[in-house]
Enzyme design. Structure first.
Site, PDB file in Angstrom:
ATOM      1  N   HIS A   1      -3.695  -5.399   0.579  1.00 19.44           N
ATOM      2  CA  HIS A   1      -3.188  -5.826   1.888  1.00 19.44           C
ATOM      3  C   HIS A   1      -3.217  -7.353   2.022  1.00 19.44           C
ATOM      4  O   HIS A   1      -4.256  -7.918   2.331  1.00 19.44           O
ATOM      5  CB  HIS A   1      -4.040  -5.201   3.004  1.00 19.44           C
ATOM      6  CG  HIS A   1      -3.822  -3.731   3.124  1.00 19.44           C
ATOM      7  ND1 HIS A   1      -2.822  -3.203   3.903  1.00 19.44           N
ATOM      8  CD2 HIS A   1      -4.454  -2.688   2.558  1.00 19.44           C
ATOM      9  CE1 HIS A   1      -2.843  -1.891   3.806  1.00 19.44           C
ATOM     10  NE2 HIS A   1      -3.828  -1.546   3.005  1.00 19.44           N
TER      11      HIS A   1
ATOM     12  N   GLU B   1      -2.060  -9.075   4.354  1.00 18.17           N
ATOM     13  CA  GLU B   1      -2.098  -9.480   5.765  1.00 18.17           C
ATOM     14  C   GLU B   1      -3.512  -9.640   6.311  1.00 18.17           C
ATOM     15  O   GLU B   1      -3.697 -10.235   7.356  1.00 18.17           O
ATOM     16  CB  GLU B   1      -1.289  -8.494   6.615  1.00 18.17           C
ATOM     17  CG  GLU B   1      -1.863  -7.084   6.754  1.00 18.17           C
ATOM     18  CD  GLU B   1      -1.505  -6.151   5.589  1.00 18.17           C
ATOM     19  OE1 GLU B   1      -1.104  -6.657   4.525  1.00 18.17           O
ATOM     20  OE2 GLU B   1      -1.656  -4.927   5.746  1.00 18.17           O
TER      21      GLU B   1
ATOM     22  N   CYS C   1       0.830  -1.208   0.000  1.00 14.91           N
ATOM     23  CA  CYS C   1       0.000   0.000   0.000  1.00 14.91           C
ATOM     24  C   CYS C   1       0.869   1.264   0.000  1.00 14.91           C
ATOM     25  O   CYS C   1       1.548   1.521  -0.971  1.00 14.91           O
ATOM     26  CB  CYS C   1      -0.973  -0.056   1.168  1.00 14.91           C
ATOM     27  SG  CYS C   1      -2.328   1.095   0.972  1.00 14.91           S
TER      28      CYS C   1
END
Ligand code: XMP
Length: 513
Positions: free
Chosen positions: A171, A173, A79
């Site tokens: 993202h 994660e 990001c």
């Protein structure tokens, strides 16, 4: 040598999550502020740049020099990290005109043995950004797109840098990125070549060795709280230095019903060298008439130190004080909204080591809570100790609003025991992060049989959370709440009303004081 992935924190709410995901791959990861990059010795195998609430187009954007990192180790920018790499090397980042928040799907994936190995076209990812990358810098190539975002992933895999650079706008994660784990695994294990051998067993073996080297023949003192962290710290130290570890377990009269005795028995079962200290009256005396939450905390901290010091004087040759500090307590957070303010003084016993002239040993300072639990399991700690909810140091003193008396403690203990026992009975205990009962300083009218009552109220609190920093109230079943309420009101004389707290944190906090 423990292999590490370095995570540069640009202030994203997800930074800790990145660290956890890497650790789930059995690779150790370390978070540092974006501008405090350590010397990259051989233990550092890769670097990840986190997201950020800032935009690279802003005046106050965070702009570290990437020359220290890029080309030295494989790099993954996520990001803001990706946008900053693009911007730093001469690409163009502009305000996004389309909505780039939420679920999207990857099309046109470059695959082979790179970041997207074993990830299918169409894979769902989670986007959350307001900027978009318009033009790539020289020496970078497009790796994947979504319907709305042309440059969703890019990288420099050729000659421009001596090590690969990968950048992604989404993202990996968060769980909504369904192949996020695969992507991180590709980066950490395949691209960076980490071994993935950082398991609880490995951690224990290595920590025990380090503790033995550090402590030598000296003696260590540790204050057990009954919680997971101090207990696991004690088990590790016990394994390293045996009976040269001395533990204190202080009864401050503010624990849950029957807890002191129960936990003391567990400690004995674990072979720890524990001195149990009954200091209930000292704590009650120090708290008498005190209603202010912070003053209550300070009073408890003060008495704790007094008792601890007094008892420690009975021991000779202690050189170290061990503490159950864990990683979230030591991560230096990147301040996004100016210097952070102390909301509650949680670290009630700071200053003890200096005062006693002891050196500190903190065997868990690199672990997250769930990792501490796994290490505890590996060390053979009883399940009921490992799975226990967090409990605040000042205990029930901050769950009795207003001043504390032994009678109020007893009343709250009774109500709380019913709540927690029922929670276990209904199989809900392990589903919530933390639960507790709060004794409110209000009386209300009720009827019991033919009689009018005028008694106290308790609030039930239960939250789901991953780290206690943010929390949502748990959606406990009505039947369960009904059973708890009627059991408390029917069995605890002095309480005639039960309410359920439906506040999230922020803006509320988990505790009421
Ligand atoms: P809050 O109430 O700030 O709580 O949302 C977050 C977590 O911290 C615990 N807590 C404390 N722990 N000393 C502690 O050791 C304290 O004074 C204290 N106050 C809150 C709380 O139980 C929750 O887990």
């Amino acid at each position: 040598m423990t292999e590490k992935v370095l995570i540069l924190d640009f202030g994203s709410q997800y930074t800790q999550l990145i660290a956890r995901r890497i650790r789930e791959l059995n690779v150790f990861s370390e978070i540092v502020p974006f501008n405090k990059v350590p010397q990259l010795d051989d233990s550092y195998k890769a670097v990840i740049l986190s997201g950020s609430p800032f935009s690279v187009r802003e005046e106050r954007a965070l702009r570290p020099d990437l020359a220290e990192i890029v080309g030295k180790r494989p790099v993954l920018g996520i990001c803001y990290g990706a946008q900053y790499i693009a911007d730093f090397y001469g690409g163009t980042v502009s305000r996004s005109l389309k909505r780039e928040y939420g679920k999207a799907n990857l099309g046109r994936i470059q695959r082979a043995d790179g970041l997207f190995a074993d990830i299918e076209t169409g894979s769902q990812v989670w986007m959350s950004h307001g900027d978009t990358i318009e033009h790539l810098p020289e020496g970078f190539e497009l790796l994947a797109s979504t319907a709305d975002v042309e440059i969703a992933a890019f990288g420099s895999l050729g000659d421009r840098f001596a090590a690969p650079v990968y950048c992604i706008q989404f993202h990996p994660e968060v769980y909504h990125s369904l192949d996020g784990k695969q992507l991180l695994e590709n980066f950490v294990l395949k691209i960076a070549g980490c071994r993935g051998d950082w398991t609880p067993a490995h951690f224990i073996e290595q920590t025990v060795e380090e503790l033995q080297q550090k402590i030598g023949d000296d003696r260590v003192l540790l204050g057990l709280s009954g919680g997971v962290d101090s207990s696991v710290a004690a088990m590790l130290l016990h394994r390293a230095i045996g009976d040269r570890l001395f533990c204190f377990f202080i009864d401050n009269g503010l624990l849950r019903k029957g807890e002191f005795e129960e936990v003391e028995r567990s400690y004995e079962g674990m072979g720890l060298n524990v001195t149990a200290i009954d200091a209930k009256q000292e704590f009650y005396s120090a708290l008498a008439g005190e209603s202010d939450p912070e003053k209550k905390r300070k009073a408890i901290g003060r008495v704790f130190i007094e008792v601890f010091e007094r008892e420690a004087k009975k021991l000779t040759n202690i050189k170290y004080l061990a503490q159950g500090t864990i990683y979230p307590d030591v991560i230096e957070s990147v301040s996004v909204h100016g210097p952070s303010v102390t909301i509650k003084s949680h670290h009630n016993v700071g200053g003890l080591p200096e005062k006693m002239g002891l050196k500190i040993v903190e065997p868990l300072r690199n672990l997250f809570k769930d990792e501490v639990r796994r290490v505890g399991g590996e060390l053979g700690m009883p399940a009921h100790l490992i799975g226990r909810h967090p409990f605040p140091g000042p205990g029930l003193a901050i769950r009795i609003l207003g001043d504390i008396t032994p009678e109020k403690v007893r009343l709250l203990q009774e109500a709380d025991a019913i709540y927690i026992d029922k929670m276990r009975e209904y199989g809900l205990y392990d589903q919530v992060w933390q639960a507790g009962t709060i004794l409110l300083p209000v009386q209300s009218v009720g009827v019991m049989g033919d009689e009018r009552t005028y008694e106290q109220a308790v609030a039930l609190r239960a939250v789901t959370s991953t780290d206690g920093m943010t929390a949502e109230w748990s959606h406990l079943p009505y039947e369960f709440l009904a059973a708890v309420s009627s059991s408390i009101i029917n069995n605890v004389k002095g309480i005639n009303r039960v309410v359920y707290d439906i506040s999230t944190k922020p803006p509320a906090t988990i505790e009421w004081e």
